[in-house]
Design a protein around this motif. Structure first.
Motif: not given
Length: 325
Positions: A133-137, A151, A154, A237, A240-241, A243-244
Motif C-alpha cells: 500500500r502507499p508508503p504514507s499510510q 510523515d 508530507q 512528497r 506515494d506517486r 509507488w503508483e
C-alpha cells in the motif's frame, strides 16, 4: 584534482554536474539533504583509478533547475535525467553509485533501464520490493505513536519554513544525528503533535568533526541558503506517486551486477529497511556480488569512512571490468 562544472539539458530544464577524470563513466547520486558535493571525496579517487566520475545535482537541489510539474520529482522523471546525461556524454551505459534517495533512484533505474546500467554500487539503502500500500499510510500509522520525519515532511510549507530558516544549523544537526556518533532513532522518543524536526534533532558539536570540516559544511549550506529545502522535500512528497508509477515492477528483481556496503550504525539499516534487510536484498538481487559492513559508520558513510569507501568502490569497479572482459 579540481572538479569541472557544466550543465546538461534535461526534460524541462538543465542539470548541473561536477566531473573529474576520463574513462568509463561512474555516476554518483545523492540524497537528502545533500548536493553533488556529498561525493566530492569520491570523485578524485575514482578519476585517479581511470574512470570518468560524475556527480549531478539531482532535481530540486543545488544549481539544477527544472520546470515544476506534477511528476517533476518522481524517480521516473529523474531516471530520465540520468539517461539524458548518458546520452550527453555519448555513453551506452554507466556504473551508478547511490546513497539515500540516490540509492532508491539507482535501484529503480536498474529496473527501468537495465541495458543502460553496467552495475550499481549502493550505500546503506538496500533494495526492497514495492510495499502493498502507499508508503504514507505506513508513516501516518507510525506518526500516531511518535515523531517521524517521513510523515512530518508530507505537509507542504511546514518543514520548508522551519528548515529554511536555519539551513546551516539544520544541516549540522541532521548530519550529526545520522552519524555513528549519535543514535538517530532516539528522535522517535518525541511526540508527533506540535513537534518540528529541529525539536527532535540533537545539538551538533562544534566543527570540525573527525569526518566533516567547517569548509565542507559551508559548501553544502551555501546551496541550501540559496534554494531552501522545498525541492528536496518534494522527493518525500512524491513517494506515494513513485509507488503508483512502479506497479509494473511489484514483483521485479534487479538483474544488473550489484555491490552493497553499509555502516554498522546506519539508521536506515536499523529502522527503515524491514526486519531482514540483507535477506530481502539477496532474495531480490540475484547478481549481488558483495556485501560489506563498515565498522563505526553511520548514514554518511562516504564521509565518515572515506578511505575505506573509496577503496571498496574502486575495487568493485575493477571487479566489474574484469568480469566483463
Amino acid at each position: 584534482m579540481e572538479s569541472a562544472h557544466r550543465f546538461v539539458t534535461i526534460d524541462g530544464g538543465r542539470m548541473h554536474v561536477a566531473e573529474q577524470g576520463e574513462g568509463p563513466p561512474v555516476i554518483f547520486c545523492h540524497g537528502f539533504p545533500h548536493t553533488w558535493y556529498i561525493w566530492n571525496r569520491q570523485l578524485g579517487a575514482v578519476a585517479a583509478a581511470g574512470y570518468r566520475a560524475i556527480a549531478p545535482d539531482l532535481r530540486g537541489y543545488g544549481r539544477t533547475r527544472v520546470r515544476e510539474e506534477p511528476d517533476s520529482h518522481t524517480n521516473r522523471a529523474v531516471v530520465g535525467d540520468l539517461l539524458a546525461l548518458l546520452d550527453d556524454i555519448g555513453a551506452e551505459r554507466a556504473v551508478f553509485v547511490g546513497l539515500d534517495f540516490g540509492a532508491a533512484l539507482v535501484w529503480e533505474l536498474a529496473l527501468r533501464a537495465p541495458e543502460r546500467v553496467s552495475g550499481v554500487i549502493v550505500l546503506n539503502n538496500p533494495f526492497a520490493p514495492r510495499p502493498p500500500r502507499p508508503p504514507s499510510q505506513l508513516w501516518a500509522k507510525a506518526a500516531a505513536r511518535h515523531f517521524l520525519h517521513l510523515d512530518y515532511f508530507q505537509k507542504p510549507g511546514v518543514a520548508d519554513v522551519e528548515l529554511g530558516a536555519s539551513p546551516r544549523e539544520f544541516l549540522a544537526r541532521v548530519y550529526f544525528s545520522l552519524s555513528a556518533d549519535y543514535h538517530y532513532l532516539d528522535t522517535w522518543r518525541h511526540p508527533a503533535e506540535g513537534t518540528g524536526y529541529l525539536d527532535v534533532l540533537p545539538e551538533a558539536p562544534p566543527l570540525p568533526w573527525r569526518w566533516l570540516s567547517r569548509e565542507d559544511l559551508d559548501t553544502l549550506a551555501q546551496d541550501f541558503e540559496s534554494t531552501g529545502f522545498t525541492g528536496g522535500l518534494a522527493w518525500y512528497r512524491a513517494l506515494d506517486r513513485n509507488w503508483e508509477l512502479t506497479a509494473d515492477y511489484a514483483d521485479a528483481h534487479v538483474t544488473v551486477p550489484a555491490y552493497f556496503l553499509y555502516g554498522d550504525r546506519d539508521t536506515d539499516m536499523e529502522g527503515f529497511s524491514g526486519h531482514d534487510p540483507l535477506g530481502t536484498l539477496r532474495a531480490h538481487v540475484p547478481d549481488l556480488r558483495a556485501v560489506t559492513e563498515i565498522a563505526d559508520a553511520g548514514h554518511l558513510i562516504q564521509l565518515e569512512r572515506t578511505e575505506e569507501v573509496n577503496a571498496l568502490i574502486v575495487d568493485h569497479l575493477r571487479d566489474l571490468a574484469a568480469r566483463a572482459r
